[in-house]
Enzyme design. Structure first.
Site, PDB file in Angstrom:
ATOM      1  N   ASP A   3       4.569   3.945  -8.489  1.00  0.00           N
ATOM      2  CA  ASP A   3       4.515   2.786  -7.593  1.00  0.00           C
ATOM      3  C   ASP A   3       5.966   2.367  -7.344  1.00  0.00           C
ATOM      4  O   ASP A   3       6.895   2.882  -7.967  1.00  0.00           O
ATOM      5  CB  ASP A   3       3.719   1.643  -8.250  1.00  0.00           C
ATOM      6  CG  ASP A   3       3.659   0.389  -7.379  1.00  0.00           C
ATOM      7  OD1 ASP A   3       3.448   0.528  -6.155  1.00  0.00           O
ATOM      8  OD2 ASP A   3       3.831  -0.725  -7.902  1.00  0.00           O
ATOM      9  N   SER A   4       6.133   1.375  -6.457  1.00  0.00           N
ATOM     10  CA  SER A   4       7.476   0.857  -6.213  1.00  0.00           C
ATOM     11  C   SER A   4       7.999   0.049  -7.395  1.00  0.00           C
ATOM     12  O   SER A   4       9.188  -0.205  -7.479  1.00  0.00           O
ATOM     13  CB  SER A   4       7.454  -0.049  -4.984  1.00  0.00           C
ATOM     14  OG  SER A   4       6.619  -1.160  -5.239  1.00  0.00           O
ATOM     15  N   CYS A  67      -0.041   3.120  -5.393  1.00  0.00           N
ATOM     16  CA  CYS A  67       0.648   2.247  -4.437  1.00  0.00           C
ATOM     17  C   CYS A  67      -0.053   2.379  -3.087  1.00  0.00           C
ATOM     18  O   CYS A  67      -0.156   3.485  -2.544  1.00  0.00           O
ATOM     19  CB  CYS A  67       2.100   2.695  -4.322  1.00  0.00           C
ATOM     20  SG  CYS A  67       3.031   1.809  -3.056  1.00  0.00           S
ATOM     21  N   GLU A 146       7.135  -9.219  -9.171  1.00  0.00           N
ATOM     22  CA  GLU A 146       8.324  -8.529  -9.686  1.00  0.00           C
ATOM     23  C   GLU A 146       9.234  -9.503 -10.447  1.00  0.00           C
ATOM     24  O   GLU A 146       9.998  -9.087 -11.309  1.00  0.00           O
ATOM     25  CB  GLU A 146       9.100  -7.843  -8.554  1.00  0.00           C
ATOM     26  CG  GLU A 146       8.354  -6.675  -7.914  1.00  0.00           C
ATOM     27  CD  GLU A 146       8.386  -5.380  -8.737  1.00  0.00           C
ATOM     28  OE1 GLU A 146       9.413  -5.082  -9.350  1.00  0.00           O
ATOM     29  OE2 GLU A 146       7.349  -4.681  -8.765  1.00  0.00           O
ATOM     30  N   CYS A 178      -3.072  -4.119  -2.577  1.00  0.00           N
ATOM     31  CA  CYS A 178      -1.716  -3.836  -3.055  1.00  0.00           C
ATOM     32  C   CYS A 178      -1.834  -3.878  -4.566  1.00  0.00           C
ATOM     33  O   CYS A 178      -2.450  -4.811  -5.116  1.00  0.00           O
ATOM     34  CB  CYS A 178      -0.734  -4.909  -2.571  1.00  0.00           C
ATOM     35  SG  CYS A 178       0.891  -4.796  -3.389  1.00  0.00           S
ATOM     36  N   HIS A 180       0.058  -4.627  -6.822  1.00  0.00           N
ATOM     37  CA  HIS A 180       0.661  -5.790  -7.485  1.00  0.00           C
ATOM     38  C   HIS A 180      -0.310  -6.989  -7.540  1.00  0.00           C
ATOM     39  O   HIS A 180      -0.161  -7.852  -8.397  1.00  0.00           O
ATOM     40  CB  HIS A 180       1.907  -6.269  -6.726  1.00  0.00           C
ATOM     41  CG  HIS A 180       3.139  -5.448  -6.967  1.00  0.00           C
ATOM     42  ND1 HIS A 180       3.289  -4.184  -6.465  1.00  0.00           N
ATOM     43  CD2 HIS A 180       4.293  -5.741  -7.627  1.00  0.00           C
ATOM     44  CE1 HIS A 180       4.490  -3.715  -6.807  1.00  0.00           C
ATOM     45  NE2 HIS A 180       5.118  -4.645  -7.509  1.00  0.00           N
TER      46      HIS A 180
HETATM   47  N1  DGL Z   1       2.415  -2.036  -5.065  1.00  0.00           N
HETATM   48  C1  DGL Z   1       2.625  -1.517  -3.792  1.00  0.00           C
HETATM   49  C2  DGL Z   1       1.377  -1.410  -2.965  1.00  0.00           C
HETATM   50  O1  DGL Z   1       0.324  -1.236  -3.528  1.00  0.00           O
HETATM   51  C3  DGL Z   1       3.850  -1.877  -2.989  1.00  0.00           C
HETATM   52  C4  DGL Z   1       4.580  -3.123  -3.200  1.00  0.00           C
HETATM   53  C5  DGL Z   1       5.938  -3.127  -2.501  1.00  0.00           C
HETATM   54  O2  DGL Z   1       6.831  -2.462  -3.004  1.00  0.00           O
HETATM   55  O3  DGL Z   1       6.081  -3.769  -1.461  1.00  0.00           O
HETATM   56  O4  DGL Z   1       1.419  -1.469  -1.764  1.00  0.00           O
END
Ligand code: DGL
Length: 260
Positions: A3-4, A67, A146, A178, A180
Site C-alpha cells: 500500500d502507499s 490499495c 498517516e 480506501c 486507510h
Molecule cells: N490506502 C490507499 C487506498 O486504498 C491509498 C491512500 C493514499 O495514498 O492516498 O486507496
C-alpha cells in the site's frame, strides 16, 4: 502485499488472522505516499515496482494489492506480466457491499484517484446487482490516518462535510473504498448513524486470498506458523511505532525498502 502507507495494514491484519500459517511481507510506500492525489499513471508505475520487488526479492507466491488507488490505476498489465496471482481489494469489496444492502442504495468512499477512475462504478456493475451507487472522494482522511489521528473533533468536522452526499443519498451500506478508512470507522459510523452498515474490503480480500491460494494448491499446511515482515520506503522508526499501534504486536520491526 503493499500500500502507499499504513492503510493496507487493515488487509494485513485480516489476512494474518485468517491465514496464520502464511508468511506475509508488507511494503508501505510511505516515501511516495499519498497515492490518492497522484496521476494514475505514476501510481501504476509504483505498483509495478512494489509487486516485482515482492516477487524477486521475497519470492512472493501471490501479490495482494492492498490499495484501492493502485487497483483503480489498472492491474491488467501487472496481472499479465507477473508470474504469480494478483489479488485486489476492489472486486472483493464490491461483492461484499452489494450483499450488505437491503434498500439497494449503496455508497462508496475513496481517494480522489479511486473515485475519479470509475473503477467502483464498473466493479459494482459487474456484480449484476440492481443497486444505485453514490460515490464520494474524501481527500484528507488518509492524511489523518498517516498522522495517527483517527478520532477527535477535526476528523469529525471533515467527515461531516465529506460524507454529506452519502447522507443525502440515504444509503444503507457504505463501502470504505480506501484501505486507510477502516481506521476512521468509529468517526464515520458516528456521523452516518446506525442505519448505515460500514463495509470494509479487508476481510473479503483475506477470503479472496484464501480462495486463490487454495485453488492453486498454494496454501500452507494447517499448523504452520507464518512469519511477518514489514518494510517502508519512508521513516522506518515511525512506521514501526504507528504501525504497531494500528496493526498490533506482529509489527515489532520495520525494514527499509528502496524503489529500484
Ligand atoms: N490506502 C490507499 C487506498 O486504498 C491509498 C491512500 C493514499 O495514498 O492516498 O486507496
Amino acid at each position: 502485499m503493499f500500500d502507499s502507507g499504513f492503510g493496507g495494514l487493515t488487509v494485513a491484519r485480516a489476512t494474518i488472522d485468517l491465514l496464520p500459517g502464511e508468511d506475509v511481507v508488507y511494503i508501505g510506500d510511505t516515501g511516495r505516499y499519498p497515492f490518492g492525489s497522484k496521476p494514475l499513471t505514476d501510481v501504476r508505475g509504483y505498483a509495478r515496482q512494489l509487486a516485482w520487488s515482492l516477487v524477486k526479492e521475497h519470492n512472493a507466491k501471490a501479490i495482494v494489492v492492498a490499495c484501492n488507488t493502485a487497483t483503480a490505476a489498472g492491474l491488467d498489465d501487472l496481472r499479465s506480466e507477473l508470474p504469480v496471482p494478483v489479488i485486489d481489494v476492489i472486486a472483493p469489496g464490491s461483492a461484499s457491499l452489494v450483499r450488505a444492502t437491503v434498500t439497494g442504495r449503496v455508497g462508496v468512499i475513496g481517494t480522489v484517484g479511486t473515485v475519479a477512475s470509475g473503477a467502483y462504478v464498473r466493479a459494482i456493475a459487474d456484480t449484476g446487482a440492481p443497486v444505485s451507487l453514490t460515490s464520494a472522494a474524501c481527500p484528507g482522511f488518509v492524511e489523518f490516518v498517516e498522522r495517527g489521528q483517527t478520532t477527535g473533533d477535526e476528523v469529525t468536522v471533515l467527515a461531516e462535510r465529506l460524507l454529506a452526499p452519502i447522507q443525502a443519498a440515504d444509503v444503507d451500506a457504505l463501502l470504505l473504498g480506501c484501505t486507510h478508512y477502516p481506521f476512521l470507522a468509529r468517526t464515520i459510523g458516528d456521523v452516518l448513524g446506525p442505519g448505515v452498515t460500514l463495509v470494509s474490503s479487508a476481510d473479503e480480500t483475506a477470503f479472496a486470498v484464501r480462495v486463490t491460494l487454495g485453488e492453486l494448491g498454494l496454501l500452507r499446511d494447517e499448523g504452520a506458523i507464518g512469519e511477518h515482515r514489514f518494510l517502508s520506503s519512508g521513516d522506518v522508526d515511525r512506521f514501526r511505532e504507528l504501525g504497531s499501534r494500528l496493526l498490533g504486536p506482529e509489527l515489532d520491526h520495520t525494514e527499509r525498502w528502496e524503489p529500484s
